[in-house]
Design an enzyme around this catalytic site. Structure first.
Site, PDB file in Angstrom:
ATOM      1  N   HIS A   1      84.424 -61.721  24.150  1.00 33.11           N
ATOM      2  CA  HIS A   1      85.557 -61.945  25.053  1.00 33.11           C
ATOM      3  C   HIS A   1      86.864 -61.475  24.411  1.00 33.11           C
ATOM      4  O   HIS A   1      87.787 -61.057  25.107  1.00 33.11           O
ATOM      5  CB  HIS A   1      85.619 -63.412  25.469  1.00 33.11           C
ATOM      6  CG  HIS A   1      84.353 -63.869  26.113  1.00 33.11           C
ATOM      7  ND1 HIS A   1      83.922 -63.361  27.315  1.00 33.11           N
ATOM      8  CD2 HIS A   1      83.389 -64.733  25.693  1.00 33.11           C
ATOM      9  CE1 HIS A   1      82.758 -63.910  27.630  1.00 33.11           C
ATOM     10  NE2 HIS A   1      82.407 -64.734  26.652  1.00 33.11           N
TER      11      HIS A   1
ATOM     12  N   CYS B   1     103.397 -72.975  42.868  1.00 26.64           N
ATOM     13  CA  CYS B   1     104.034 -72.624  44.147  1.00 26.64           C
ATOM     14  C   CYS B   1     103.189 -73.271  45.246  1.00 26.64           C
ATOM     15  O   CYS B   1     102.548 -74.301  45.006  1.00 26.64           O
ATOM     16  CB  CYS B   1     104.182 -71.110  44.294  1.00 26.64           C
ATOM     17  SG  CYS B   1     102.645 -70.160  44.216  1.00 26.64           S
TER      18      CYS B   1
ATOM     19  N   THR C   1     100.486 -72.033  46.821  1.00 29.32           N
ATOM     20  CA  THR C   1      99.061 -71.752  46.624  1.00 29.32           C
ATOM     21  C   THR C   1      98.673 -71.443  45.185  1.00 29.32           C
ATOM     22  O   THR C   1      97.475 -71.372  44.874  1.00 29.32           O
ATOM     23  CB  THR C   1      98.672 -70.511  47.448  1.00 29.32           C
ATOM     24  OG1 THR C   1      99.524 -69.422  47.022  1.00 29.32           O
ATOM     25  CG2 THR C   1      98.848 -70.753  48.939  1.00 29.32           C
TER      26      THR C   1
ATOM     27  N   HIS D   1      86.867 -67.493  28.338  1.00 27.90           N
ATOM     28  CA  HIS D   1      86.577 -66.071  28.487  1.00 27.90           C
ATOM     29  C   HIS D   1      87.816 -65.192  28.629  1.00 27.90           C
ATOM     30  O   HIS D   1      87.783 -64.031  28.226  1.00 27.90           O
ATOM     31  CB  HIS D   1      85.676 -65.850  29.710  1.00 27.90           C
ATOM     32  CG  HIS D   1      84.276 -66.349  29.504  1.00 27.90           C
ATOM     33  ND1 HIS D   1      83.248 -66.063  30.377  1.00 27.90           N
ATOM     34  CD2 HIS D   1      83.736 -67.139  28.527  1.00 27.90           C
ATOM     35  CE1 HIS D   1      82.130 -66.640  29.950  1.00 27.90           C
ATOM     36  NE2 HIS D   1      82.404 -67.313  28.832  1.00 27.90           N
TER      37      HIS D   1
ATOM     38  N   ASP E   1     108.440 -73.411  42.582  1.00 25.97           N
ATOM     39  CA  ASP E   1     109.376 -73.290  43.706  1.00 25.97           C
ATOM     40  C   ASP E   1     109.361 -74.626  44.450  1.00 25.97           C
ATOM     41  O   ASP E   1     108.774 -75.619  43.976  1.00 25.97           O
ATOM     42  CB  ASP E   1     109.025 -72.079  44.599  1.00 25.97           C
ATOM     43  CG  ASP E   1     107.722 -72.271  45.383  1.00 25.97           C
ATOM     44  OD1 ASP E   1     107.024 -73.296  45.188  1.00 25.97           O
ATOM     45  OD2 ASP E   1     107.387 -71.382  46.193  1.00 25.97           O
TER      46      ASP E   1
HETATM   47  C1  RB5 Z   1     106.643 -70.795  49.945  1.00 27.96           C
HETATM   48  O1  RB5 Z   1     106.649 -71.130  51.300  1.00 27.96           O
HETATM   49  C2  RB5 Z   1     105.332 -70.095  49.572  1.00 27.96           C
HETATM   50  O2  RB5 Z   1     105.294 -68.833  50.156  1.00 27.96           O
HETATM   51  C3  RB5 Z   1     105.181 -69.988  48.069  1.00 27.96           C
HETATM   52  O3  RB5 Z   1     105.262 -71.251  47.508  1.00 27.96           O
HETATM   53  C4  RB5 Z   1     103.896 -69.448  47.511  1.00 27.96           C
HETATM   54  O4  RB5 Z   1     102.774 -70.093  48.050  1.00 27.96           O
HETATM   55  C5  RB5 Z   1     103.756 -68.011  47.471  1.00 27.96           C
HETATM   56  O5  RB5 Z   1     102.748 -67.493  46.964  1.00 27.96           O
END
Ligand code: RB5
Length: 149
Positions: A133, A65, A67, A98, A8
């Protein structure tokens, strides 16, 4: 091995750095978006990358994304995807040895490019150990058969 990459807007810059790395290392890859300057929903782009693996068009996916967490949640809704958000090279190594991870998720807001490329390198170079595994991964497939309609 062909790799699907997708992000994203929050992962776009890191995805671009990963694409440069894959190109420099001679890996075949396809970028499923998003493009620069877009604001998009990670769900849509995670799904594009995951579908490329489910269809067999790509062998693995790297999804980025903010995180790496939202992308992992999305990818793990797809049968056959074993998506692992990895915060270290050790986690990347174990995810392959694993868990036979076929989808690496990373965060543009949580990983520097240097950290991410170290994780990508280890994830690409490490083989699945199989053995006990393999039995455990088979149990994951059994759960998919039970729960994914
Ligand atoms: C976008 O602001 C953020 O919510 C997205 O990139 C992501 O981290 C969601 O898990």
């Amino acid at each position: 091995m062909k790799i699907a990459i997708a992000s994203d807007h929050a992962g776009f810059e890191l995805k671009t750095g990963i694409a440069d790395y894959l190109r420099s290392r001679g890996f075949a890859f396809e970028d499923f978006g998003c493009g620069p300057g877009e604001s998009v929903d990670y769900v849509d782009y995670g799904a594009k990358g995951a579908r490329a693996v489910v269809s067999g068009a790509c062998d693995r996916a790297i999804l980025v994304c903010g995180t790496g967490l939202g992308m992992a949640i999305v990818a793990n809704k797809f049968k056959g995807l074993r998506a692992t958000p990895c915060s270290s090279e050790y986690a990347a190594e174990m995810s392959r040895k694993h868990n036979d991870s076929n989808c690496l998720t990373l965060g543009g807001r949580t990983h520097s490019l240097e950290q991410a490329l170290g994780i990508v390198r280890v994830w690409l170079e490490t083989e699945f150990e199989g053995g006990r595994h393999g039995r455990r991964v088979q149990k994951i497939r059994d759960l998919e058969d039970e729960n994914f309609k």
